[in-house]
Design a protein around this motif. Structure first.
Motif, PDB file in Angstrom:
ATOM      1  N   ASP A 193      14.952  -6.440  -0.861  1.00  0.00           N
ATOM      2  CA  ASP A 193      14.495  -5.715  -2.054  1.00  0.00           C
ATOM      3  C   ASP A 193      14.398  -4.209  -1.812  1.00  0.00           C
ATOM      4  OD1 ASP A 193      14.375  -7.978  -3.588  1.00  0.00           O
ATOM      5  OD2 ASP A 193      12.202  -8.227  -3.444  1.00  0.00           O
ATOM      6  N   GLY A 194      14.771  -3.755  -0.610  1.00  0.00           N
ATOM      7  CA  GLY A 194      14.812  -2.319  -0.338  1.00  0.00           C
ATOM      8  C   GLY A 194      13.653  -1.762   0.464  1.00  0.00           C
ATOM      9  N   SER A 195      12.692  -2.586   0.820  1.00  0.00           N
ATOM     10  CA  SER A 195      11.553  -2.095   1.617  1.00  0.00           C
ATOM     11  C   SER A 195      12.009  -1.794   3.040  1.00  0.00           C
ATOM     12  CB  SER A 195      10.431  -3.132   1.654  1.00  0.00           C
ATOM     13  OG  SER A 195       9.907  -3.333   0.361  1.00  0.00           O
ATOM     14  N   ARG A 196      11.483  -0.712   3.606  1.00  0.00           N
ATOM     15  CA  ARG A 196      11.851  -0.315   4.967  1.00  0.00           C
ATOM     16  C   ARG A 196      10.640   0.009   5.841  1.00  0.00           C
ATOM     17  NH1 ARG A 196      15.629  -2.458   3.376  1.00  0.00           N
ATOM     18  NH2 ARG A 196      17.779  -1.747   3.231  1.00  0.00           N
ATOM     19  N   LYS A 197       9.430  -0.067   5.271  1.00  0.00           N
ATOM     20  CA  LYS A 197       8.220   0.266   6.023  1.00  0.00           C
ATOM     21  C   LYS A 197       7.305  -0.954   6.029  1.00  0.00           C
ATOM     22  CE  LYS A 197       8.544   5.034   4.437  1.00  0.00           C
ATOM     23  NZ  LYS A 197       7.889   6.059   3.601  1.00  0.00           N
ATOM     24  N   PHE A 198       7.049  -1.462   7.238  1.00  0.00           N
ATOM     25  CA  PHE A 198       6.238  -2.669   7.381  1.00  0.00           C
ATOM     26  C   PHE A 198       5.088  -2.428   8.348  1.00  0.00           C
ATOM     27  CE2 PHE A 198      10.055  -4.295   5.609  1.00  0.00           C
ATOM     28  CZ  PHE A 198       9.745  -5.502   4.990  1.00  0.00           C
ATOM     29  N   LEU A 199       3.920  -2.907   7.962  1.00  0.00           N
ATOM     30  CA  LEU A 199       2.742  -2.882   8.803  1.00  0.00           C
ATOM     31  C   LEU A 199       2.329  -4.334   9.028  1.00  0.00           C
ATOM     32  CD1 LEU A 199       0.667  -1.122  10.239  1.00  0.00           C
ATOM     33  CD2 LEU A 199      -0.629  -1.048   8.100  1.00  0.00           C
ATOM     34  N   LEU A 200       2.473  -4.797  10.265  1.00  0.00           N
ATOM     35  CA  LEU A 200       2.186  -6.190  10.605  1.00  0.00           C
ATOM     36  C   LEU A 200       0.760  -6.291  11.131  1.00  0.00           C
ATOM     37  CD1 LEU A 200       5.568  -6.946  12.414  1.00  0.00           C
ATOM     38  CD2 LEU A 200       5.009  -7.262  10.000  1.00  0.00           C
ATOM     39  N   ASN A 201      -0.105  -6.930  10.345  1.00  0.00           N
ATOM     40  CA  ASN A 201      -1.516  -7.055  10.693  1.00  0.00           C
ATOM     41  C   ASN A 201      -1.728  -8.312  11.533  1.00  0.00           C
ATOM     42  OD1 ASN A 201      -4.276  -7.218  10.835  1.00  0.00           O
ATOM     43  ND2 ASN A 201      -4.631  -7.056   8.642  1.00  0.00           N
ATOM     44  N   LEU A 202      -2.025  -8.113  12.811  1.00  0.00           N
ATOM     45  CA  LEU A 202      -2.207  -9.222  13.748  1.00  0.00           C
ATOM     46  C   LEU A 202      -3.682  -9.540  14.011  1.00  0.00           C
ATOM     47  CD1 LEU A 202       0.526  -8.234  16.378  1.00  0.00           C
ATOM     48  CD2 LEU A 202       0.751  -9.751  14.419  1.00  0.00           C
ATOM     49  N   LEU A 252       7.579 -15.820   8.859  1.00  0.00           N
ATOM     50  CA  LEU A 252       7.575 -14.370   9.060  1.00  0.00           C
ATOM     51  C   LEU A 252       8.973 -13.802   8.809  1.00  0.00           C
ATOM     52  CD1 LEU A 252       6.309 -11.683   9.822  1.00  0.00           C
ATOM     53  CD2 LEU A 252       6.650 -12.287  12.235  1.00  0.00           C
ATOM     54  N   ARG A 253       9.997 -14.427   9.386  1.00  0.00           N
ATOM     55  CA  ARG A 253      11.374 -13.946   9.235  1.00  0.00           C
ATOM     56  C   ARG A 253      11.785 -13.907   7.760  1.00  0.00           C
ATOM     57  NH1 ARG A 253      15.138 -17.353  12.630  1.00  0.00           N
ATOM     58  NH2 ARG A 253      13.993 -16.214  14.223  1.00  0.00           N
ATOM     59  N   ASN A 254      11.519 -14.988   7.030  1.00  0.00           N
ATOM     60  CA  ASN A 254      11.913 -15.058   5.626  1.00  0.00           C
ATOM     61  C   ASN A 254      11.128 -14.078   4.756  1.00  0.00           C
ATOM     62  OD1 ASN A 254      13.819 -17.019   6.192  1.00  0.00           O
ATOM     63  ND2 ASN A 254      12.413 -18.708   5.763  1.00  0.00           N
ATOM     64  N   THR A 255       9.859 -13.878   5.079  1.00  0.00           N
ATOM     65  CA  THR A 255       9.034 -12.927   4.331  1.00  0.00           C
ATOM     66  C   THR A 255       9.574 -11.511   4.503  1.00  0.00           C
ATOM     67  OG1 THR A 255       7.077 -14.332   4.574  1.00  0.00           O
ATOM     68  CG2 THR A 255       6.698 -12.002   4.054  1.00  0.00           C
ATOM     69  N   VAL A 256       9.821 -11.131   5.742  1.00  0.00           N
ATOM     70  CA  VAL A 256      10.334  -9.785   6.021  1.00  0.00           C
ATOM     71  C   VAL A 256      11.719  -9.614   5.396  1.00  0.00           C
ATOM     72  CG1 VAL A 256      11.126  -8.235   7.856  1.00  0.00           C
ATOM     73  CG2 VAL A 256       8.939  -9.440   8.097  1.00  0.00           C
ATOM     74  N   ARG A 257      12.576 -10.598   5.548  1.00  0.00           N
ATOM     75  CA  ARG A 257      13.938 -10.517   4.995  1.00  0.00           C
ATOM     76  C   ARG A 257      13.906 -10.334   3.478  1.00  0.00           C
ATOM     77  NH1 ARG A 257      16.971 -15.120   7.094  1.00  0.00           N
ATOM     78  NH2 ARG A 257      17.145 -13.818   8.945  1.00  0.00           N
ATOM     79  N   HIS A 258      13.006 -11.035   2.799  1.00  0.00           N
ATOM     80  CA  HIS A 258      12.870 -10.909   1.348  1.00  0.00           C
ATOM     81  C   HIS A 258      12.580  -9.453   0.958  1.00  0.00           C
ATOM     82  CE1 HIS A 258      11.390 -11.562  -2.740  1.00  0.00           C
ATOM     83  NE2 HIS A 258      10.294 -10.938  -2.381  1.00  0.00           N
ATOM     84  N   PHE A 259      11.635  -8.830   1.651  1.00  0.00           N
ATOM     85  CA  PHE A 259      11.280  -7.444   1.328  1.00  0.00           C
ATOM     86  C   PHE A 259      12.389  -6.467   1.715  1.00  0.00           C
ATOM     87  CE2 PHE A 259       7.016  -9.236   0.988  1.00  0.00           C
ATOM     88  CZ  PHE A 259       6.553  -8.591  -0.154  1.00  0.00           C
ATOM     89  N   ILE A 260      13.063  -6.714   2.828  1.00  0.00           N
ATOM     90  CA  ILE A 260      14.191  -5.862   3.231  1.00  0.00           C
ATOM     91  C   ILE A 260      15.286  -5.943   2.172  1.00  0.00           C
ATOM     92  CG2 ILE A 260      16.087  -5.616   4.878  1.00  0.00           C
ATOM     93  CD1 ILE A 260      14.120  -6.310   7.110  1.00  0.00           C
ATOM     94  N   VAL A 291       0.882  -1.149   0.000  1.00  0.00           N
ATOM     95  CA  VAL A 291       0.000   0.000   0.000  1.00  0.00           C
ATOM     96  C   VAL A 291       0.927   1.207   0.000  1.00  0.00           C
ATOM     97  CG1 VAL A 291      -1.814   1.242   1.231  1.00  0.00           C
ATOM     98  CG2 VAL A 291      -1.756  -1.261   1.295  1.00  0.00           C
ATOM     99  N   GLN A 292       0.956   1.905  -1.130  1.00  0.00           N
ATOM    100  CA  GLN A 292       1.961   2.937  -1.381  1.00  0.00           C
ATOM    101  C   GLN A 292       3.329   2.270  -1.243  1.00  0.00           C
ATOM    102  OE1 GLN A 292       0.868   6.354   1.059  1.00  0.00           O
ATOM    103  NE2 GLN A 292      -1.267   6.054   0.507  1.00  0.00           N
ATOM    104  N   ASP A 293       4.181   2.758  -0.353  1.00  0.00           N
ATOM    105  CA  ASP A 293       5.499   2.121  -0.200  1.00  0.00           C
ATOM    106  C   ASP A 293       5.597   1.319   1.098  1.00  0.00           C
ATOM    107  OD1 ASP A 293       5.430   4.322   1.455  1.00  0.00           O
ATOM    108  OD2 ASP A 293       7.479   4.960   1.018  1.00  0.00           O
ATOM    109  N   VAL A 294       4.451   0.943   1.648  1.00  0.00           N
ATOM    110  CA  VAL A 294       4.393   0.171   2.890  1.00  0.00           C
ATOM    111  C   VAL A 294       4.047  -1.283   2.570  1.00  0.00           C
ATOM    112  CG1 VAL A 294       3.229  -0.064   5.121  1.00  0.00           C
ATOM    113  CG2 VAL A 294       3.651   2.222   4.186  1.00  0.00           C
TER     114      VAL A 294
END
Length: 119
Positions: free
Chosen positions: A41-50, A31-39, A10-13
């Motif tokens: 690729d340059g992503s720095r903004k994460f919204l974790l929906n619990l 979760l770790r591998n998903t976040v690492r993949h995006f990091i 959503v935008q750059d998040v």
């Protein structure tokens, strides 16, 4: 109930929608591998929906902290969305509610990344 993750931008998040039990083993690794993949690729903004998380153990909690710390060390941020009563109680007991920004509204959460961008 199996642990699942769906991601969307959503935008750059990066919004990480999780459901099931965030616990030791496969869920934490996913979760770790998903976040690492995006990091990577340059992503720095994460919204974790619990919102669909039914249980969080100490490993799951630890992974949330690792995600937050990894992103902060890269001038990024991780924020939490739709905390269940269980998640809110757990974060309150561990004093982590004072660390994470939490939101009940996805649009406001995404907007908060723009207003908290480093100058």
């Amino acid at each position: 109930m199996a642990f699942t993750i769906n991601t969307r931008k959503v935008q750059d998040v990066v919004v990480v929608d999780m459901s099931g039990q965030l616990s030791a083993g496969e869920p934490v690794l996913l979760l770790r591998n998903t976040v690492r993949h995006f990091i990577d690729d340059g992503s720095r903004k994460f919204l974790l929906n619990l919102g669909q998380i039914s249980y969080i153990d100490s490993s799951g909690l630890g992974e949330l902290i690792i995600t937050y710390t990894s992103l902060r060390n890269r001038q990024g941020d991780a924020k939490l969305l739709n905390l269940t009563k269980l998640a809110k109680d757990l974060l309150q007991m561990t004093k982590l509610l004072t660390v994470f920004d939490t939101f009940d509204d996805e649009a406001k959460a995404v907007q908060s990344f723009a207003s908290s961008a480093p100058a």
